[in-house]
Design an enzyme around this catalytic site. Structure first.
Site, PDB file in Angstrom:
ATOM      1  N   ASP A  40      24.592 -13.201 -22.832  1.00 10.94           N
ATOM      2  CA  ASP A  40      25.679 -13.466 -23.256  1.00 10.94           C
ATOM      3  C   ASP A  40      26.022 -14.945 -23.923  1.00 10.94           C
ATOM      4  O   ASP A  40      25.238 -15.795 -24.210  1.00 10.94           O
ATOM      5  CB  ASP A  40      26.149 -14.368 -22.248  1.00 10.94           C
ATOM      6  CG  ASP A  40      27.259 -13.137 -21.601  1.00 10.94           C
ATOM      7  OD1 ASP A  40      27.578 -11.478 -22.363  1.00 10.94           O
ATOM      8  OD2 ASP A  40      28.119 -13.478 -20.855  1.00 10.94           O
ATOM      9  N   TYR A  68      26.976 -18.482 -24.541  1.00 14.85           N
ATOM     10  CA  TYR A  68      27.377 -20.264 -23.905  1.00 14.85           C
ATOM     11  C   TYR A  68      29.237 -19.722 -23.032  1.00 14.85           C
ATOM     12  O   TYR A  68      29.610 -19.336 -23.980  1.00 14.85           O
ATOM     13  CB  TYR A  68      27.230 -21.115 -24.126  1.00 14.85           C
ATOM     14  CG  TYR A  68      25.836 -21.567 -24.699  1.00 14.85           C
ATOM     15  CD1 TYR A  68      24.904 -21.122 -23.722  1.00 14.85           C
ATOM     16  CD2 TYR A  68      25.068 -21.967 -25.916  1.00 14.85           C
ATOM     17  CE1 TYR A  68      22.778 -21.915 -23.311  1.00 14.85           C
ATOM     18  CE2 TYR A  68      23.946 -22.098 -26.126  1.00 14.85           C
ATOM     19  CZ  TYR A  68      22.986 -21.959 -24.518  1.00 14.85           C
ATOM     20  OH  TYR A  68      21.582 -21.967 -24.543  1.00 14.85           O
ATOM     21  N   PHE A 100      21.276 -18.343 -27.302  1.00 14.56           N
ATOM     22  CA  PHE A 100      19.970 -20.213 -26.472  1.00 14.56           C
ATOM     23  C   PHE A 100      20.947 -21.446 -27.183  1.00 14.56           C
ATOM     24  O   PHE A 100      20.929 -22.139 -27.467  1.00 14.56           O
ATOM     25  CB  PHE A 100      18.806 -19.373 -26.674  1.00 14.56           C
ATOM     26  CG  PHE A 100      18.127 -18.723 -25.924  1.00 14.56           C
ATOM     27  CD1 PHE A 100      18.191 -19.078 -24.624  1.00 14.56           C
ATOM     28  CD2 PHE A 100      17.538 -17.737 -26.284  1.00 14.56           C
ATOM     29  CE1 PHE A 100      17.713 -18.267 -23.850  1.00 14.56           C
ATOM     30  CE2 PHE A 100      17.325 -16.663 -25.672  1.00 14.56           C
ATOM     31  CZ  PHE A 100      17.539 -16.680 -24.267  1.00 14.56           C
ATOM     32  N   HIS A 124      12.772 -15.085 -18.126  1.00 13.10           N
ATOM     33  CA  HIS A 124      13.706 -16.249 -18.287  1.00 13.10           C
ATOM     34  C   HIS A 124      13.626 -18.089 -18.169  1.00 13.10           C
ATOM     35  O   HIS A 124      12.473 -18.175 -17.258  1.00 13.10           O
ATOM     36  CB  HIS A 124      14.887 -15.909 -17.093  1.00 13.10           C
ATOM     37  CG  HIS A 124      15.989 -15.812 -18.640  1.00 13.10           C
ATOM     38  ND1 HIS A 124      16.449 -17.614 -18.782  1.00 13.10           N
ATOM     39  CD2 HIS A 124      16.895 -15.437 -20.027  1.00 13.10           C
ATOM     40  CE1 HIS A 124      17.586 -17.402 -19.621  1.00 13.10           C
ATOM     41  NE2 HIS A 124      18.060 -16.321 -20.461  1.00 13.10           N
TER      42      HIS A 124
END
Length: 220
Positions: free
Chosen positions: A65, A67, A78, A187
């Site tokens: 997703d 931020y 990221f 992750h």
């Protein structure tokens, strides 16, 4: 339909843009931007593609997703805009790069410098409501980004797919490991990074593979 996206991707994805699900997705996203606070800014929805033309892709990093806090998302997974504090996962990514390659932790979390070297920083869902993680999931974006991964996997060769966490790993199940390098780990989030993200050495492994196939290594 006419989608504002980098030309090589537009050519590759035109058939996808004509499908009914994508037209429904477009209507949904347009209404959301008109009535809610949505990230990233509308002009940056396809930033990952605009910064990294199709035929230049040599690495794919898959996020979930965008931020959902103010000023963070700008269309690359990221990554955050210049001057924005590093989110926890990005901090851990930079720590692993430093440990793995010796590269210093940068002053900016803006990863456009990676994109311009052929790293496709792809979120599975390209938009989100402010402060509501997952709010645009299951609206059609996942089908679209699956099509993107299929295109890269089918039409390009010797691409490194970096899949962090169960969601990304499941999204890459159809990639042919004989044709590409698939790197998997937990992750980089603080909840899981110490269980196998730190020490995975995937950044140096990526560059070793790229060089074996005559491609420029990424300056992480």
């Amino acid at each position: 339909m006419d989608v504002k996206i980098e030309e090589s991707w537009k050519t590759q994805l035109q058939a996808e843009f004509e499908k009914p699900y994508f037209q429904q997705l477009t209507e949904f996203v347009r209404t959301e931007y008109q009535t809610q606070k949505i990230y990233p800014p509308a002009k940056l929805i396809f930033n990952a593609f605009d910064q990294c033309p199709f035929d230049q892709v040599k690495v794919v990093i898959l996020g979930q997703d965008p931020y959902h806090g103010p000023g963070q998302a700008h269309g690359l997974c990221f990554s955050v805009n210049d001057g924005v504090e590093f989110p926890p996962s990005l901090k851990n990514i930079f720590k692993e790069i430093q440990s793995d390659t010796g590269a210093p932790i940068p002053g900016s979390g803006n990863l456009e410098r990676w994109a311009k070297q052929g790293v496709l920083l792809l979120n599975a869902t390209l938009t989100v409501r402010a402060h509501l993680a997952g709010s645009h999931q299951k609206k059609g974006w996942e089908q679209f980004t699956d099509a993107v991964i299929h295109l890269v996997a089918d039409r390009l060769e010797h691409v490194v797919f970096i899949l962090w966490g169960n969601y990304a790993i499941s999204k890459g199940e159809f990639i042919d490991p004989k044709k590409h390098l698939i790197l998997k780990s937990v992750h980089p989030s603080p909840l899981s990074a110490s269980r196998g993200f730190f020490g995975n050495k995937q950044f140096s492994t990526t560059n070793k593979y790229l060089m074996e196939w005559g491609k420029e290594p990424v300056r992480w």
